[in-house]
Design a protein around this motif. Structure first.
Motif, PDB file in Angstrom:
ATOM      1  N   TYR A 357       0.923  -1.204  -0.159  1.00 31.94           N
ATOM      2  CA  TYR A 357       0.071  -0.214   0.109  1.00 31.94           C
ATOM      3  C   TYR A 357       0.731   1.317  -0.054  1.00 31.94           C
ATOM      4  N   ILE A 377     -19.544   6.258   3.984  1.00 31.97           N
ATOM      5  CA  ILE A 377     -18.448   5.105   3.516  1.00 31.97           C
ATOM      6  C   ILE A 377     -17.657   5.428   2.413  1.00 31.97           C
ATOM      7  N   ARG A 379     -14.508   7.525   1.032  1.00 33.87           N
ATOM      8  CA  ARG A 379     -13.257   7.956   1.585  1.00 33.87           C
ATOM      9  C   ARG A 379     -12.925   9.590   0.923  1.00 33.87           C
TER      10      ARG A 379
ATOM     11  N   TRP B 228     -15.208   2.377  -8.109  1.00 36.33           N
ATOM     12  CA  TRP B 228     -15.461   3.363  -7.037  1.00 36.33           C
ATOM     13  C   TRP B 228     -15.480   2.657  -5.601  1.00 36.33           C
ATOM     14  N   ASN B 231     -11.916   1.413  -4.634  1.00 37.53           N
ATOM     15  CA  ASN B 231     -10.997   2.471  -4.420  1.00 37.53           C
ATOM     16  C   ASN B 231     -11.291   3.483  -3.365  1.00 37.53           C
ATOM     17  N   ARG B 232     -12.617   3.881  -3.408  1.00 33.90           N
ATOM     18  CA  ARG B 232     -13.144   5.131  -2.953  1.00 33.90           C
ATOM     19  C   ARG B 232     -14.108   4.989  -1.667  1.00 33.90           C
ATOM     20  N   THR B 233     -14.296   3.833  -1.282  1.00 36.81           N
ATOM     21  CA  THR B 233     -15.091   3.655  -0.063  1.00 36.81           C
ATOM     22  C   THR B 233     -14.279   2.874   0.991  1.00 36.81           C
ATOM     23  N   THR B 234     -14.739   3.172   2.313  1.00 34.35           N
ATOM     24  CA  THR B 234     -14.036   2.433   3.567  1.00 34.35           C
ATOM     25  C   THR B 234     -14.455   1.134   3.399  1.00 34.35           C
ATOM     26  N   ILE B 235     -15.404   0.555   2.852  1.00 33.46           N
ATOM     27  CA  ILE B 235     -15.702  -0.821   2.746  1.00 33.46           C
ATOM     28  C   ILE B 235     -14.857  -1.593   1.764  1.00 33.46           C
ATOM     29  N   PHE B 237     -11.932  -0.422   1.048  1.00 31.42           N
ATOM     30  CA  PHE B 237     -10.732  -0.573   1.895  1.00 31.42           C
ATOM     31  C   PHE B 237     -10.559  -1.498   2.654  1.00 31.42           C
ATOM     32  N   GLU B 238     -11.714  -1.866   3.623  1.00 29.74           N
ATOM     33  CA  GLU B 238     -11.482  -3.143   4.463  1.00 29.74           C
ATOM     34  C   GLU B 238     -11.373  -4.335   3.543  1.00 29.74           C
ATOM     35  N   ARG B 240      -9.962  -4.875   0.598  1.00 31.73           N
ATOM     36  CA  ARG B 240      -8.582  -4.901   0.046  1.00 31.73           C
ATOM     37  C   ARG B 240      -7.514  -5.154   1.191  1.00 31.73           C
ATOM     38  N   THR B 241      -7.822  -4.437   2.356  1.00 27.66           N
ATOM     39  CA  THR B 241      -6.779  -4.579   3.338  1.00 27.66           C
ATOM     40  C   THR B 241      -6.893  -6.087   3.964  1.00 27.66           C
ATOM     41  N   THR B 244      -5.231  -8.132   1.314  1.00 26.09           N
ATOM     42  CA  THR B 244      -3.563  -8.082   1.302  1.00 26.09           C
ATOM     43  C   THR B 244      -2.905  -8.677   2.413  1.00 26.09           C
ATOM     44  N   ILE B 254     -10.309  -4.356  11.812  1.00 21.20           N
ATOM     45  CA  ILE B 254     -11.250  -4.925  10.845  1.00 21.20           C
ATOM     46  C   ILE B 254     -11.678  -6.269  11.207  1.00 21.20           C
TER      47      ILE B 254
END
Lengths: 517, 380
Positions: A357, A377, A379, B228, B231-235, B237-238, B240-241, B244, B254
């Motif tokens: 990241y 939700i 970002r 979108w 890459n652009r929402t918190t969910i 992000f959760e 992908r995290t 990974t 999380i």
């Protein structure tokens, strides 16, 4: 050939090595000579170019400029195979072993002894035993790697190199993963190796070890050689200032603590480890606002599980944990974090950062869902970028930008970034596990000062470290952990370094007091 | 000067070489396709065919006329949507091989809504779409819950759920005693009844043909929605995290099991939408030979695009174009349609073994963090 007035041949010589990576000159016209039977210590901060230089010598990278000579003959092809053939062996910081295979299988891997088309394990095992005895490297050839402790795995790595007839051994930060006792054993092994004519290059940033074991010391900074000295001429302080280019404080300057109300209260806590064994057994302690409690102990005595339990990452079997008056014994890690608890995890690569990241995402790893980094939700990329830039500036993280992957930063800079992130929110309790493990002196000093600064702001701080020096430098009170129990809690200064060492080794407080008198 | 940090990007050697060194890794999938087509031409040549005529036929069959283009787009639509399903799972660290079964589950749910309810189109079409998504989501949730609760691997479970979905569909359609979802008027008992007119997707006029249905619009919207979302929402992000680095995700507070279930549900709902789209836009019923294989080819589509949603729009179109153009290629050059399958297989091989492509076109080696092609795409 004779050098430095000593009648020892030069076994390895590098002349004018230059290596460029996109954005950095990792090695800038570096030259070195290694004499037979000596330990050459290569000292430098993270990112100083030590590992690059060693990887060039070992053939993993090709150099852009410069030449390498082994026993006077040039080394032309850049491949590990060629280097091994010419007698160069390397023990990597991260072991290159197959856990499910035996010691013998790992050692012979890629260099198998065949008899009538079949593996000749017995002969290989025999040679391993010989090497093991000759150099004082006790290890059972039939044992599985997964069953060995870190020290033994490292011995296997050394045997692997010796099995391939290496005369020149490169040890890349070999003590970073070892307990003090294991490190002492390694020093003994290094002496045996040199006594029998092997030549060693020893990479480290632990100054005391350098002075103890090296014949000559070479200091790298910013990709260049900035000094060559010997242990007789150098002191820890002089080496440290050579490394970072300024005088560093090896001690942390701090005022007397002014503890306030208890923030973390742990009562009769019991926690099991992954194998369901009792790792934390009946542990009770408190950390007050404005003080640093250091937990000393050899690694693997329950500190990891204790920290996980406090952070809500592992459930307790019995006992209670209260943070700021609130019972969090069974709380989730998010609940704990939202109470104002920051956690610097002990294994930063695994738990603290996501290597692929960019720094922007890593900067909000725990806070990505909160204002101003997200609304609902969605970002807010601008805020996320701004936050990362802010962290980088405030903690002087060396990086070409905030959009590069975290993996492109050196270990020290990664850790600074993690600390910056954990400090960027209002805190009541800071839990720092091995906060300076494997990072350079300059970063250690910086992080220590930041931790003390947080204490002075009234944050309760729990520091867990396997480095007794770190515990002594930081703590106001010290708890010693042994076999899952806290065997003593004392004020820093009540016990000597040696007495604490005895407690860490399982000697009771009473005995420790008597033994020292 | 060397490691003095926060300086901007260093001066790079100018010109094409610098450009190539920097951006060429992005071209690996395109170069893989080109290389596969070249090897395909060689294969056609060796077997005595006229490769030029074949490829001209392939092109014209796929894009040569409005009708061909419409057919290509129709053919591509389920690959695009299903590819998104697989990619979303990849990004979440999951390998959803069950898109096929989830597609069938979604299609069957859409058929039930389409054959039992009587509603105006304005309600019926959304109902059908929702039914498809719910069907696929429910089917995928089984594998997700099993993984989250017991650690059972999603690859095994989604493959098994594929078999169950396919056989279940077969039975629901074929069974006469009792009559389940088969069409009593269909004597071969090989399909469900047709859905009501009110749930069929409106057509888009393209030249003389009216075959192009609105499903492609849904696919394009989904492409951007998924991009979108990831890459652009918190969910996102959760997801992908967790995908990974599950350890770091756990330390960041999380809940990894929750994200596993959520990722499977979302992935399955996309696959279900692909099924519903086929029912509502193309076939108006589910037959025993529905569109088998789409769920598997979707894995290839996602891989080719490196799980990048925008990339999937193109790799899905490529997949549809190759299959659509194959017929005219066969007519023009007398070459078996199977050659297209060979080319598709070659593309995937060159993507999987991208070292070959990198070596051929002098593309710099992968850097650390870039290496896991499957679950970590361009966006990381």
């Amino acid at each position: 050939m004779t050098q430095n007035g000593q009648d020892r041949p030069v076994v390895l010589e590098a002349r004018g090595i230059t290596k460029r990576f996109p954005g950095v000159v990792a090695n800038d016209n570096v030259s070195l000579k290694l004499l037979q039977g000596e330990v050459l210590a290569l000292l430098g901060e993270n990112g100083a170019g030590k590992s690059t230089l060693m990887n060039i010598l070992y053939g993993l990278y090709g150099q852009d400029e410069g030449e390498i000579f082994v026993n006077g003959a040039p080394l032309r092809v850049s491949s590990p195979h060629e280097s091994i053939q010419r007698g160069i062996g390397m023990v990597h910081q991260h072991f290159q072993l197959v856990p499910v295979m035996t010691v013998t299988e790992n050692v012979i891997l890629g260099n198998e002894v065949m008899r009538r088309g079949l593996l000749d394990r017995r002969q290989a095992g025999q040679r391993i035993r010989e090497i093991s005895q000759q150099y004082g490297l006790p290890v059972d050839p039939e044992a599985l790697i997964a069953d060995l402790d870190v020290g033994a795995q490292q011995r296997v790595e050394i045997i692997k190199a010796l099995y391939r007839n290496a005369d020149i051994l490169i040890l890349d930060e070999p003590t970073a993963v070892l307990t003090p006792q294991e490190a002492d054993d390694l020093v003994r092994v290094m002496r045996t190796l040199t006594a029998q004519g092997k030549s060693l290059i020893f990479i480290t940033h632990k100054l005391r070890e350098v002075l103890e074991v090296a014949d000559r010391i070479m200091v790298l900074r910013g990709g260049r050689v900035v000094g060559e000295t010997t242990p007789a001429e150098a002191t820890e302080a002089s080496l440290a200032s050579l490394m970072v280019g300024r005088t560093v404080l090896l001690r942390v300057d701090k005022e007397v603590a002014r503890p306030g109300a208890p923030v973390l209260e742990v009562r009769n806590l019991q926690v099991r480890d992954d194998r369901q064994l009792m790792a934390v057994n009946d542990v009770s302690f408190e950390v007050h606002a404005g003080e640093i409690l250091g937990i000393a102990g050899v690694q693997g005595n329950g500190q990891t599980e204790l920290v996980q339990a406090v952070n809500g990452l592992r459930s307790a079997v019995a006992g209670s944990i209260r943070i700021a008056g609130q019972d969090v014994t069974l709380a989730s890690s998010r609940t704990v974090s939202e109470l104002g608890v920051a956690h610097i995890p002990e294994d930063r690569q695994r738990d603290g950062i996501i290597a692929s990241y960019p720094l922007t995402d890593n900067g909000v790893l725990e806070y990505y869902y909160r204002e101003p980094f997200a609304r609902g939700i969605v970002r807010n990329e601008q805020e996320v970028t701004k936050h990362a830039q802010d962290l980088v500036t405030r903690f002087d993280v060396r990086t070409p930008g905030v959009h590069v992957a975290a993996s492109s930063l050196s270990g020290g800079n990664q850790q600074k970034f993690i600390v910056a992130r954990e400090f960027s929110h209002p805190l009541k309790l800071l839990i720092a596990a091995q906060p300076t493990r494997g990072i350079d002196v300059g970063s250690i000093e910086f992080i220590h000062n930041q931790i003390v600064h947080k204490r002075d702001e009234g944050v309760a701080v729990l520091v867990v470290s396997a480095e007794l020096d770190e515990i002594l430098a930081l703590s106001d009170r010290i708890a010693v952990m042994y076999h899952g129990r806290i065997v003593a809690i004392v004020n820093n200064g009540d016990l000597s370094r040696a007495q604490l060492g005895l407690l860490m080794a399982g000697v009771s407080l009473k005995e420790a007091m008597v033994l020292q008198q | 000067m060397a490691v003095e940090g926060r300086t901007p990007e260093p001066a790079q050697p100018a010109g094409f070489r610098a450009f190539w060194a920097r951006y060429s890794p992005l071209f690996v999938p395109i170069l893989a396709v080109i290389t596969a087509l070249i090897v395909g031409a060689v294969i056609i040549g060796i077997t005595g065919g006229d490769w030029l005529a074949a490829y001209i036929g392939l092109w014209q069959g796929a894009f040569g006329s409005p009708r061909a283009l419409a057919n290509t787009v129709i053919r591509s639509t389920p690959y695009i949507i299903c590819g998104l399903a697989v990619a979303l799972a990849f990004k979440s660290g999951l390998f959803n091989i069950g898109a096929e079964g989830q597609l069938y589950a979604g299609a069957m749910c859409a058929v039930v809504i389409g054959t039992t309810l009587k509603l105006p189109p304005i309600l019926h079409i959304p109902m059908g779409i929702v039914a498809g998504a719910v069907g696929g989501a429910a089917w995928a949730a089984i594998a997700g819950i099993l993984k989250a609760r017991t650690g059972a691997h999603e690859v095994i479970n989604t493959i098994m759920l594929n078999y169950i979905a396919l056989r279940l569909t077969d039975w629901l359609i074929r069974s006469r005693q009792p009559l389940l979802l088969g069409d009593p008027l269909d004597t071969s008992s090989s399909r469900t009844p047709f859905i009501a007119e009110s749930m069929r997707l409106p057509n888009i006029r393209l030249g003389e043909t009216t075959a192009l249905h609105a499903g492609i619009l849904m696919a394009i919207i989904l492409v951007f929605l998924v991009a979108w979302f990831l890459n652009r929402t918190t969910i996102g992000f959760e997801l992908r995290t967790s995908g990974t680095n599950p350890n770091a995700a756990k330390y960041a507070g999380i809940s990894v099991p929750k994200t596993i279930v959520l990722a499977m549900v979302l992935s399955g709902s996309l696959a279900g939408l692909a099924g519903a789209g086929e029912v509502m836009g193309v076939r108006y019923a589910v037959s025993t030979d529905f569109i088998s294989g789409v769920g598997f080819d979707a894995i290839a589509v996602a891989l080719l695009a490196r799980s990048n949603p925008i990339g999937i729009l193109f790799s899905g179109l490529l997949w549809g174009a190759l299959l659509t153009g194959a017929r005219l290629m066969q007519v023009r050059a007398g070459i078996s349609i199977d050659v297209i399958r060979i080319i598709q297989a070659l593309i995937i091989m060159f993507i999987a073994a991208d070292q070959i492509v990198r070596w051929m076109y002098r593309i710099p080696q992968r850097k650390p963090g870039e290496e896991v092609l499957i679950s970590k795409g361009w966006g990381g």
